[in-house]
Design an enzyme around this catalytic site. Sequence first.
Site, PDB file in Angstrom:
ATOM      1  N   ASP A 233     -30.988 -18.320  89.111  1.00 27.43           N
ATOM      2  CA  ASP A 233     -29.693 -17.629  89.405  1.00 27.43           C
ATOM      3  C   ASP A 233     -29.495 -16.222  89.209  1.00 27.43           C
ATOM      4  O   ASP A 233     -30.404 -15.471  88.998  1.00 27.43           O
ATOM      5  CB  ASP A 233     -28.495 -18.437  88.498  1.00 27.43           C
ATOM      6  CG  ASP A 233     -26.975 -18.808  89.086  1.00 27.43           C
ATOM      7  OD1 ASP A 233     -26.656 -18.186  89.796  1.00 27.43           O
ATOM      8  OD2 ASP A 233     -26.618 -19.703  88.379  1.00 27.43           O
TER       9      ASP A 233
ATOM     10  N   GLU B 153     -16.145 -19.672  88.451  1.00 24.60           N
ATOM     11  CA  GLU B 153     -17.166 -19.485  87.180  1.00 24.60           C
ATOM     12  C   GLU B 153     -16.220 -19.308  86.107  1.00 24.60           C
ATOM     13  O   GLU B 153     -15.129 -19.549  85.699  1.00 24.60           O
ATOM     14  CB  GLU B 153     -18.290 -18.368  87.418  1.00 24.60           C
ATOM     15  CG  GLU B 153     -19.202 -18.859  88.778  1.00 24.60           C
ATOM     16  CD  GLU B 153     -20.267 -17.994  88.840  1.00 24.60           C
ATOM     17  OE1 GLU B 153     -20.766 -17.512  87.900  1.00 24.60           O
ATOM     18  OE2 GLU B 153     -20.744 -17.761  89.957  1.00 24.60           O
TER      19      GLU B 153
END
Length: 1017
Positions: A633, A825
């Site tokens: 990521d 997020e």
Amino acid sequence: MRHSTRTPGSGRRRRAALLAVSALAAGLLPLTTAGPAAAADPAPVAVDRFEGEVPFASQPAEGLFTWGSDADDPPKLELRERADAPEGAKVLEGAYDISGYGGFTHDYAADQPAHDWSAHRGIRFWWDGDGSGRKIAFELKDGGAHGEASELWTTSFTDDFTGWKQVELPFTQFAYRTDYQPVGGIDHVLGLDRMWGYALTLPVGTKSRFALDHVELYGKADQSLRAQVATDAAVYPVKEGGSARVRLSVTTTGNVPIADDVTVEYATEGGTATSGKDYTPVTGEVTFPAGTASGAAKSVTVTTSRDGDQAENAETIPLKLTVTGAKAPAETPQVVIDAHGLPYLDKKLPVRKRVADLVSRMSLAEKAGQMTQAERGAVGTGGDVAAYDLGSLLSGGGSTPTPNTAEAWAAMVNGFQLRTRATRFQIPLIYGVDAVHGHNNLAGATVMPHNIGIGATRDPRLAEKTGAVTASEVRATGVPWDFAPCLCVTRDERWGRSYESFGEDPALVESMETMIQGFQGRADGGDLDRGDKVLATAKHYVGDGGTTYGSSTTGTYTIDQGVTTVTRQELDAVHLAPFGEAVRRGVGTVMPSYSSLDIVGDDQGPVKMHANGAMINGELKGKLGFDGFVISDWDGINQIPGDYASDVRTSVTAGVDMVMAPYAYKEFRDDLVAEVTAGRVTQRRVDDAVSRILTQKFRLGLFEKPYADTSRIDDIGGAAHRAVARQAAAESQVLLKNDGGVLPLKTSQKVYVAGSNADDLGNQTGGWTITWQGQSGTHTDGTTILQAMKKAAPDATVAYSKDASAPTAGYDVGVVVVGETPYAEGIGDVGNGNDLELTAADQAAVDRVCGAMKCVVLMVSGRPQLIGDRLGAIDGLVASWLPGTEGDGVADVLYGKRPFTGQLPVTWPKSQAQLPINVGDAAYDPQFPYGYGLTTLTKTPGGGAHTLTALAAAARHAHDATAGRALVGTARLIVQEKAGGTVTPGWAKPFATADHLALTGDYAGAIAQLITAYKEA
């Protein structure tokens, strides 16, 4: 994954950007000290005297203001009288102690005309040096709407002196910032005729003071600032024996003719090709006489030779350019003789043989480059693609070309791909984006409902169609790789990524993984080279949806990137199962989670997934047999404890094959080479990683067709694609309450519409739309719910009052569209400035409308909202989720053009205190259970318990999924009707369990649970 450095509050990302700025500044010209002015120079023009003429203020007023990555980072400024002031009585003094980034700005007033600095050579100022040797970045604000929406151009000077010194910075020294632009660029030309001020970025990691005085413009503008010579490309690949035509053009700011002659001397020299053997050398001079129009061009031809070698690497022929009278091209153009005759280039060979051949030829540095992924904004025009043999680039959320059009995307990707032709083996890039609900970074693309809405459809075939539309639009812009789908199983709606999940039940998530086939096509990868398919990514491995509230240590996040604590049985059954299904479906890449995994009883404690070799090497690649590659990521390895070199060693050894190092790509590649050289990472591990990456590149057909296939570019955002998104929006709508048959609406009714989300496309599309966090308002093409309702009932009165302040008398029914504003997020974590309550304005709109007439409330949100205290006053309640750009799909079900068929993909809680609450919990008392959803498709069959018994008997012999699900669906309607909207724990638990069992194929077991629920109703 994360976005690129674009959004306030993203301190870690902006710190990464600052490092990139510092690295850029370090390579710029040294400061120029003041010299005598030429006789013809214009008089200096003061910008700042710091005598109090410019206040401490911010936009839209003119003023000086500070900024920083957190509360402690902005410097403290004051205007102070000093006897040693170089000019006047006062100077600007400041104190700073910066951990992330910080500095100050002088912005001109936004409501006044911009300033014209184009007559001058540069900007200069007096600086009180301390001899520290630190570099200070100096930035200009050029063009655009105002100082905070302009292009940023940067240079630096070095504080390597003591006392006052006048520092001169010629405008020719400034470079366009490639790591961060607040508007993504305007024209990429330092025009100087629309200037909005300047900014200084102060050094990081040291406590210090500074003093600045008398900022002014000086000197006469050089033509080399106003005129520049450019080539039409940086790289010119040709087949052996072919010729390259290098086009040289001269352009000026303002497109005026050049005032003086411009000459360009050229010569082929250097490179890896052999002069006289591989090519015919050329030298000469091109002249653009004074008066030549801007844009005029001339060409130089370089001819290559057939040298008789049957198999060769690519060879480079630099064309050195020496320019007089204008700014030279930023880099030396290169003619490249294509690699040829090598086995890996033979598309008739099996992929494994092509991979083995290529890997055997590569150096360690080239292999490390293939394992490196950089953010597009960090590599500028792309020279580092070849210099570092980069294997991949990405666009983080909001990282787009200017303009943000499909054509510009394709041109941008093609430009980066062109850079790979200047490497030995011409290995193409694999470019990736987060197209998580359509090609959501691209303005005008088809934006699907977020995954939570796709889960609500319970329609695997539709999930596949949405994936196929997304893949087609993404690949048409030259991007062959999508960081989707997210296979997280969301277990706590306080998580800011809840809407990225298909639901709370692993069986539901697995059923929606047909989306992978929409992206990739056949499971064997045989369709990946098609112009409408992309490589998919299963993320985030593993357990990101199960993090414990309060366990996150990332900034102000409360749950995202935290710790998932589970037994091994829970891990396998809930979080790991969807990844096994993804591997069976042939998913090409897997992305680890930021979160940590703590398996109860293994005595390991929490382990960051990017460092978890047992789960990546052992489980994913070993037991599950995953043969694709693992991509980290965004800067994910940097969260592993230890220094960066150990992060590289730990992550690669754990099985991460490619590292997303957006701004630290040089450091990652160099550290990996050092770790292998020192024997701390094995060559075998590197070869395995590179082989996995190259395998997917070969499958994608990138070696044969590295550039964008734009034949489908006109389909982007087209009617056929939007029809799929409209269907998905319609099927995602979950009808939770429908007293008195208030829905569907009649086109003859007078409808009063209210609420913050009725006419807001940005709220309707949510986060990860155009930018990382998304934004309210209109930022792409689409239809709001209000607009769609007006289209659906063109002859009826559909009135709108956002806050419900308009008179309510005289209407047949009210529709109040409320919910959330965009987030992504951990920014959206509950407790991080968010909760599950409606805003006061939305609550007031619901109360006013529902107190005056029959009403329907639509909840446009990424997760359930707490509505129980108002449920009694509401006639109709719909979970609309985040339906995307096609509000027509919502109107379709509101007006009965399509039936309501959606089912809850997550449990709808009564209160926040109940969280986490999920199907299968021992104690289960929700507002609405998992799987709940009323329908307007058909009337509920009669017969009650007798009919249920017959359905149960039929289910025992149902071996076909379609037939089995239909039987369960009929039984569900009977049970829901008997409950009549009354949800008790005894009814809700077996009802939710039934939906889970149906998804696993146990149709008889599902109906048995529904019979239990029927008895409890």
